[in-house]
Write a protein that holds these residues in place. Sequence first.
Motif, short mmCIF file in Angstrom:
data_model
loop_
_atom_site.label_atom_id
_atom_site.label_comp_id
_atom_site.label_asym_id
_atom_site.label_seq_id
_atom_site.Cartn_x
_atom_site.Cartn_y
_atom_site.Cartn_z
N ASP A 1 0.99 -1.44 -0.54
CA ASP A 1 -0.40 -0.04 0.34
C ASP A 1 1.21 1.44 -0.48
OD1 ASP A 1 -2.21 -1.34 1.89
OD2 ASP A 1 -1.53 -1.74 0.16
N SER B 1 3.59 -2.57 3.82
CA SER B 1 2.12 -1.98 3.85
C SER B 1 2.82 -0.95 4.68
CB SER B 1 1.30 -2.95 3.92
OG SER B 1 0.95 -3.84 2.95
N THR C 1 -0.84 2.19 7.32
CA THR C 1 -1.57 0.89 7.81
C THR C 1 -2.53 1.29 8.33
OG1 THR C 1 -0.77 -0.59 6.69
CG2 THR C 1 -2.46 -1.49 8.27
#
Length: 345
Positions: free
Chosen positions: A3, A80, A83
């Motif tokens: 992400d 990621s 988050t």
Amino acid sequence: MRDRHFLSQTGLISRRGLLQRGLVAAAATGVASLPLRAFGQEPLSVAGIYTVPVEQQWVSRIHIAALAAKEAGQISYTFSENTANTDYPRVMREYAESGVKLIVGEIFGVEQEAREVVLDYPDTAFLLGSSLPADPEYPNLAVFDNYIQDASYLSGIIAGAMTETGKIGMVGGFPIPEVNRLMHAFMAGVKETRPDAEFQVSFIGSWFDPPKAKETAFAMIEGGTDLLYAERFGVSDAAQEKGILAIGNVIDTQAEYPDTVVASAIWHFEPTLQAALANIAAGTFKADDYGLFSFMKEGGCSLAPLGTFDGKVPQGALDLVAEKEAAIKAGSFVVEIDDTEPTSV
């Protein structure tokens, strides 16, 4: 899975560049000599889950250590960032379901929810930053924290020698143990060279809000502060604009602020990660507290080079730093760990 919600704050791109330079610097100080994986052995799959950008001080040290291990052929690595705590358990499950063998990250804001996930994936090792102790009821969860009070104390000795007014401002994220102990150690170091020092302490309620940290620092400068402890990004920007000095935390930003950042307490996550990888390889990974691997005598922290301030710090302070550092590494001097919330004094 990866992400990337790129932020628009000024300086994020340069900080990503700083992160890459940090990896190069880490390699130069010994990370490049990490043991390579055995011939024919597949790299261990590792995933990082971070609640902030990988440029953020604390997380960047984990990220750099993982990148170095990847370069050494020990692990494969994905991550990621940004988050949210509300999504953290879900992302943990997704990585575990994908077959990742080790998950690293920080669960300070989602302690119990994360532990519930851990129990559902007994074949996955979890190495997570936490304010809670290791618990045998969660045998595949090892915890850690940045116990870099040794380096913070040494940086305080330098700060005390460099302040002219004796008024020092300290800007932190949240008053939690992992921040509090560094501030207390820094203050203790300052008192070694400036016994009459006064401290103004403030927390901005965020791990990544450079504008708010900068605004808070400006207010301290207006109140007479002539040196700042930059626990958060944004503080050194304020110091630079107002022409005063700053002390860095966790990462070395001296190259970014050559006329501002005198010294920095650096966290090295490599010993922590390497200990975990060794235990996983040996089949001995369990509910342990890896915090001790952040101590100076374990190679987990250090005082950054003075850079452009070489020759500008009083020799008496440097001599005291050398003396205390040697004593810390020998175990004859122990920096106090004080997790209580620091206050302005």
